[in-house]
Design an enzyme around this catalytic site. Structure first.
Site, PDB file in Angstrom:
ATOM      1  N   HIS A   1     -10.531   1.073   1.543  1.00  0.00           N
ATOM      2  CA  HIS A   1     -10.321   2.062   2.608  1.00  0.00           C
ATOM      3  C   HIS A   1     -11.515   1.923   3.538  1.00  0.00           C
ATOM      4  CE1 HIS A   1      -8.706   5.900   4.323  1.00  0.00           C
ATOM      5  NE2 HIS A   1      -9.898   5.823   4.881  1.00  0.00           N
TER       6      HIS A   1
ATOM      7  N   HIS B   1       0.881  -1.200   0.000  1.00  0.00           N
ATOM      8  CA  HIS B   1       0.000   0.000   0.000  1.00  0.00           C
ATOM      9  C   HIS B   1       0.898   1.225   0.000  1.00  0.00           C
ATOM     10  CE1 HIS B   1      -3.830   2.159   1.439  1.00  0.00           C
ATOM     11  NE2 HIS B   1      -2.920   3.090   1.230  1.00  0.00           N
TER      12      HIS B   1
ATOM     13  N   HIS C   1       1.557   5.370  -1.634  1.00  0.00           N
ATOM     14  CA  HIS C   1       1.204   6.563  -2.414  1.00  0.00           C
ATOM     15  C   HIS C   1       2.488   7.168  -2.970  1.00  0.00           C
ATOM     16  CE1 HIS C   1      -2.927   6.656  -0.795  1.00  0.00           C
ATOM     17  NE2 HIS C   1      -2.346   6.146   0.277  1.00  0.00           N
TER      18      HIS C   1
ATOM     19  N   ASP D   1       1.488   2.489   3.576  1.00  0.00           N
ATOM     20  CA  ASP D   1       0.651   3.680   3.430  1.00  0.00           C
ATOM     21  C   ASP D   1       1.493   4.943   3.488  1.00  0.00           C
ATOM     22  OD1 ASP D   1      -1.622   5.133   2.908  1.00  0.00           O
ATOM     23  OD2 ASP D   1      -2.323   5.153   4.981  1.00  0.00           O
TER      24      ASP D   1
ATOM     25  N   HIS E   1      -4.710  -0.737   5.609  1.00  0.00           N
ATOM     26  CA  HIS E   1      -4.279  -0.024   6.823  1.00  0.00           C
ATOM     27  C   HIS E   1      -5.241  -0.228   8.001  1.00  0.00           C
ATOM     28  CE1 HIS E   1      -6.893   2.803   4.818  1.00  0.00           C
ATOM     29  NE2 HIS E   1      -5.965   3.311   4.064  1.00  0.00           N
TER      30      HIS E   1
ATOM     31  N   LYS F   1      -9.129  -0.191  -6.034  1.00  0.00           N
ATOM     32  CA  LYS F   1      -9.219   0.450  -4.724  1.00  0.00           C
ATOM     33  C   LYS F   1     -10.583   1.075  -4.522  1.00  0.00           C
ATOM     34  CE  LYS F   1      -7.756   2.022  -0.777  1.00  0.00           C
ATOM     35  NZ  LYS F   1      -6.740   3.012  -0.436  1.00  0.00           N
TER      36      LYS F   1
HETATM   37  C1  NCD Z   1      -3.640   8.990   2.143  1.00  0.00           C
HETATM   38  C2  NCD Z   1      -3.198  10.054   1.151  1.00  0.00           C
HETATM   39  O1  NCD Z   1      -2.676  11.096   1.589  1.00  0.00           O
HETATM   40  O2  NCD Z   1      -3.332   9.852  -0.057  1.00  0.00           O
HETATM   41  N1  NCD Z   1      -3.687   9.571   3.445  1.00  0.00           N
HETATM   42  C3  NCD Z   1      -3.625   8.917   4.620  1.00  0.00           C
HETATM   43  O3  NCD Z   1      -3.768   9.549   5.665  1.00  0.00           O
HETATM   44  N2  NCD Z   1      -3.407   7.621   4.680  1.00  0.00           N
HETATM   45  C4  NCD Z   1      -4.935   8.445   1.714  1.00  0.00           C
HETATM   46  C5  NCD Z   1      -5.307   7.202   2.450  1.00  0.00           C
HETATM   47  O4  NCD Z   1      -4.693   6.148   2.277  1.00  0.00           O
HETATM   48  O5  NCD Z   1      -6.272   7.265   3.209  1.00  0.00           O
HETATM   49 ZN    ZN Z   2      -3.269   5.065   1.696  1.00  0.00          ZN
END
Ligand code: NCD
Ligand code: ZN
Length: 359
Positions: free
Chosen positions: A139, A16, A18, A250, A177, A102
């Site tokens: 999520h 996971h 970003h 995450d 998460h 997702k």
């Molecule tokens: C994530 C993001 O910033 O894209 N933020 C987070 O707090 N985890 C989005 C997500 O996974 O919820």
């Molecule tokens: Zn995330």
């Protein structure tokens, strides 16, 4: 027996992640690519990655930010909307361009405005995914402002996730998460079709960290950290060796100025030290022998992939590796790196050597 000072494991993956786009992508990708074999790339760009062609284009931008022939493999995902095209998703999965889908409840988190408003609206897409074995990454938070923010995951499990799984019993779901004992118990009570990713930071902090001596925007992420008993449940699950739990960092970078502000955004950037914190947790729990399962074996097994075919070595030093407190983003922004004391003494034996076109 002397405490372990060195541990060798199959190269981990991040289930996971970003990576964002543009200058931010260039700044953060080198930290992930330096260590992980693969990562599941979240599709919540603005606008989101909704179609296979968009995922392919995004993958191209990720690859372009790496040195040529670098072995890191981004596993792409599509962002589910009320109007997702099942045929496109099926073609994307079958060609290998897309690994998973997702589901963001509309409004739950960063860039989730075009998320799903009601899982009944995507029933035919979920049927198609169940048929082809394509994982749905969830999520797991309700968005109802009347539900307490600390209860949103548990309420989601009862009111959205479980009913959806009853309607689509063959769907393969990852509760992303996971932050609660409720999530752990739910996964453990089910026989098949569900797993959970767990972040290093939810293994390390509880909700007190958000308010330690003052308001701490860099400890704010969604789902928000919960009470200590939940952290303990997550630690037991992660270190148990149970194949239904695996590492998803995450890592979610935001420019510091967008977190240190009146309405700061959610997301913790941990790509530079997620594995080191995870090793710290496993050592504290006396479970270093199960670190490999959590970081390197359970994820591929759920995704029906082989584990990576090489290994990495972590060593425990006398002092923490010196990592920057924040990293620079081309264009002037900076991103704070996750830090919670005690800073881990574990480090990659080869050292952190971020790899990128610009690193
Ligand atoms: C994530 C993001 O910033 O894209 N933020 C987070 O707090 N985890 C989005 C997500 O996974 O919820
Ligand atoms: Zn995330």
């Amino acid at each position: 027996m002397a405490a372990a000072k060195r541990i060798e494991i199959v190269r981990p993956d991040d289930w996971h992640l970003h990576l964002r786009d543009g200058a931010m992508l260039e700044a953060v990708l080198p930290y992930t690519a330096a260590l992980y074999g693969r990562a599941i790339i979240m599709p919540n760009l603005a606008p989101p990655v909704r179609m296979t062609a968009e995922a392919e284009a995004y993958e191209g931008r990720i690859r372009a930010a790496l040195p040529e022939d670098h072995p890191f493999r981004p596993l792409m995902t599509l962002y589910l909307t009320d109007t997702t095209d099942a045929a496109d998703l099926r073609a994307g999965f079958e060609s290998g361009a897309v690994t998973a889908v997702k589901l963001y409840p509309a409004g739950a988190t960063t860039n989730s405005e075009s998320g799903v408003t009601d899982t009944a609206k995507v029933a035919s897409v979920l049927d198609a995914m169940a048929e082809i074995g394509m994982p749905l990454l969830v999520h797991g938070e309700v968005t109802d402002p009347d539900v307490d923010v600390f209860d949103r995951e548990a309420v989601f499990i009862d009111t959205v996730l479980d009913p959806m799984r009853r309607r689509h019993p063959d769907l393969r779901v990852v509760l992303e998460h996971a932050t609660t004992a409720r999530a752990v118990d739910y996964v453990l009570a089910e026989k098949q079709g569900i797993a959970a990713s767990i972040t290093p930071h939810h293994l390390v902090i509880n909700r007190n960290a958000l308010f330690a001596g003052g308001l701490r925007p860099h400890m704010y992420c969604l789902p928000i950290a919960k009470r200590e008993e939940n952290r303990q449940a997550l630690r037991r699950a992660a270190t148990s060796g149970d194949g239904r739990f695996f590492l998803g960092t995450d890592s979610a970078p935001h420019p510091a100025r967008l977190k240190e502000t009146d309405c700061g955004c959610a997301g913790i950037f941990n790509a530079p030290n997620a594995l080191e914190y995870t090793a710290r947790v496993f050592e504290e729990e006396g479970a270093l022998d199960r670190l490999e399962a959590f970081c390197s074996l359970n994820g591929p097994a759920f995704y029906r992939l082989l584990p990576n075919d090489d290994r990495i070595v972590l060593e425990k030093g006398e002092t923490p590796e010196s990592l920057p407190d924040s990293i620079a983003v081309p264009g002037g922004d900076s991103v704070r790196v996750f830090r919670a004391d005690p800073v881990p003494l574990w480090r990659l034996s080869a050292g952190r050597r971020p790899v990128g076109r610009t690193a």
